[in-house]
Enzyme design. Structure first.
Site, PDB file in Angstrom:
ATOM      1  N   CYS A 133       0.838  -1.208   0.000  1.00 43.57           N
ATOM      2  CA  CYS A 133       0.000   0.000   0.000  1.00 43.57           C
ATOM      3  C   CYS A 133       0.874   1.260   0.000  1.00 43.57           C
ATOM      4  CB  CYS A 133      -0.936  -0.005   1.207  1.00 43.57           C
ATOM      5  SG  CYS A 133      -1.983   1.457   1.287  1.00 43.57           S
ATOM      6  N   CYS A 136      -0.592   4.134   2.139  1.00 42.73           N
ATOM      7  CA  CYS A 136      -0.406   3.955   3.581  1.00 42.73           C
ATOM      8  C   CYS A 136       1.057   4.198   3.987  1.00 42.73           C
ATOM      9  CB  CYS A 136      -0.780   2.537   4.022  1.00 42.73           C
ATOM     10  SG  CYS A 136      -2.203   1.845   3.204  1.00 42.73           S
ATOM     11  N   ASP A 137       1.995   3.646   3.224  1.00 43.23           N
ATOM     12  CA  ASP A 137       3.384   3.582   3.690  1.00 43.23           C
ATOM     13  C   ASP A 137       4.374   4.463   2.935  1.00 43.23           C
ATOM     14  OD1 ASP A 137       2.566   1.689   5.545  1.00 43.23           O
ATOM     15  OD2 ASP A 137       2.880   0.021   4.160  1.00 43.23           O
TER      16      ASP A 137
END
Ligand code: FAD
Ligand code: NAP
Length: 309
Positions: A133, A136-137
Site C-alpha cells: 500500500c 499507507c506507507d
C-alpha cells in the site's frame, strides 16, 4: 432474521445496500470487518469514475457512499463474517464475535487482496520495508529510494504516486512491456525519477534488523544479477479473491467457483445456490473496477428483491 445480508462493504456491497433498501427491503444489514469503502480507499488517485471530473483519492471517492446508503435504511455492522452456510431456505452467517445471524438472502462482496510475489524475503520483511500500500506507507520513504514490483495498472499508478514523495523509484517488471493501460504508461514515462527495470525478475528482498536494504534482480536476457539499494519494496503483482467465508466444514465451497476460486455468477449476479448472490472483484471475469463493482451491487440488490418476492 434478515431479509438480505451483505458481506463486504466495498463499492459492490454498499451499492447493493443502497438498491435493496431504496427498493423496499426493510431489514438489510451490511457486515464489514473494517471501515466501509473497500480496497479503493488505499488508492492515491482515481480518474476513471464516471461523473467524477476532479482526480480524487480513494478515500475522497468513497467518503459519502455509506451515508447515502444509511439514509435509505441500510444497517452497518462492523464484524467479520467467518462462515456462511445454508440449511433448507435459510442462510446462517457466523460472525467473528462468535454470534450467528440468519438471513433469507445473501450477497458475498468480499472483494480481493494483494497477491504475494513469492520472492525470498517478502514475508520476512513484510511491514518492515515490504508493503502492498503506497498510500499507507509511501510517506515513510520521503526522499529515499524504493522499488515497485509489478507491471499492471496498480504497480504503474503507485510508482507514480511514490515518485512524488521518494527520491528514486525503480519499477521492476518481468516482461519488456507493461500490462498497465497505455495512458498510465505514458504518464510513467514522463517521470525522470522512475527507473524502469524491464525484463528482470525479482530474486530476493534483502535486509537486516533495521528492515529492507535492497532488492536483487536478474536480467532475463543475460542472467546477470544486480542489487538495487532501496529501503522500501512495494509489491503490486495482482489480487487474490477473498472467498474463505464460503468454505464449508468438508472443505468444499458453498457455491460453484472456477479454478481460481472466483464465484461463478450469471448476469443477475445469481450464484449456483438459490438466494446467494456475488458481485464485485470476487466474481468470475470481474474487470476489477469500482464502477463495475458498483454495477454488480446494484444488480444484486435488485435480484435479491425479486428473489424475496
Ligand atoms: P473491495 O473493494 O475489495 O471491498 C470488499 C470489502 O469486504 C472490504 O472492505 C473488506 O474489508 C470486506 N470484507 C472482506 N471479507 C470480509 C468478511 N469475511 N467479513 C466482513 N467484511 C469482509 N478501480 C477503478 O475503477 N479505478 C481505479 O483507479 C482503481 N485503482 C485502484 C488502486 C488500487 C491501489 C487498488 C488496490 C485497486 C484499484 N481499483 C481501481 C480497483 C477497485 O478498488 C476494485 O475493483 C473495487 O474496490 C472492488 O470492489 P468490491 O466491492 O468488489 O471489493
Ligand atoms: P494485474 O493487472 O493482474 O497485473 C499484475 C502484474 O504483476 C502483471 O504485470 C504481472 O506480470 C505481474 N506479476 C504477477 N505475478 C508476478 C510475480 N509473481 N512476480 C512478478 N510480477 C508478477 O494486477 P493489478 O495491477 O493489481 O490490477 C488488478 C486489476 O485492477 C486489473 O484489472 C486492473 O486493470 C485494475 N486496476 C485498475 C486501475 C485503474 O483503472 N486505474 C488501477 C488499479 C487496478 P505480467 O504482465 O507478465 O503478467
Amino acid at each position: 432474521m434478515l431479509d438480505f445480508a451483505i458481506i463486504g462493504g466495498g463499492p459492490a456491497g454498499l451499492t447493493a445496500g443502497l438498491y435493496a433498501t431504496r427498493g423496499g427491503l426493510a431489514n438489510v444489514t451490511m457486515f464489514e470487518k473494517g471501515l466501509p469503502g473497500g480496497q479503493i480507499t488505499q488508492s492515491s488517485e482515481i480518474e476513471n469514475y464516471p461523473g467524477q471530473l476532479e482526480v480524487v483519492t480513494g478515500m475522497e471517492l468513497m467518503d459519502k457512499w455509506p451515508e447515502q446508503c444509511k439514509r435509505f435504511g441500510l444497517k452497518h455492522e462492523m464484524n467479520e463474517v467467518t462462515k456462511l452456510t445454508k440449511n433448507s431456505d435459510i442462510f446462517t452467517l457466523t460472525l467473528g464475535s462468535g454470534e450467528n445471524v440468519e438471513a433469507k438472502s445473501v450477497l458475498i462482496a468480499t472483494g480481493s487482496v494483494p497477491k504475494a510475489a513469492g520472492v525470498k524475503g517478502e514475508a520476512e520483511f513484510f511491514g518492515r520495508g515490504v508493503s502492498t500500500c503506497a498510500t499507507c506507507d509511501g510517506f515513510f520513504y520521503k526522499g529515499k529510494d524504493v522499488a515497485v514490483v509489478g507491471g499492471g495498472d496498480t504497480a504503474v499508478e503507485e510508482a507514480i504516486f511514490l515518485a512524488n514523495i521518494c527520491k528514486t523509484v525503480y519499477i521492476i517488471h518481468r516482461r519488456d512491456e507493461f500490462r498497465a493501460s497505455p495512458h498510465e504508461v505514458e504518464k510513467l514515462n514522463s517521470y525522470k525519477n522512475i527507473i524502469q527495470i524491464l525484463s528482470h525478475t525479482t530474486e530476493e528482498i534483502i535486509g537486516d534488523n533495521t528492515g529492507v536494504t535492497g532488492i536483487i534482480v536478474k536480467s532475463k536476457e543475460t542472467n546477470e544479477l544486480k542489487t538495487l539499494d532501496v529501503l522500501g519494496a512495494f509489491i503490486f503483482v495482482g489480487r487474490d479473491v477473498l472467498n474463505q467465508t464460503l468454505i464449508q466444514d468438508d472443505g468444499t465451497f458453498l457455491c460453484d467457483t472456477n479454478k481460481s476460486g472466483e464465484v461463478i455468477v450469471d448476469l443477475k449476479m445469481k450464484t449456483s445456490v438459490d438466494g446467494l448472490f456475488a458481485g464485485g472483484d470476487i466474481r468470475i471475469d470481474a474487470p476489477k473496477q469500482v464502477v463495475c463493482a458498483a454495477g454488480d451491487g446494484a444488480m444484486a440488490g435488485i435480484s435479491a428483491i425479486a428473489y424475496l418476492q
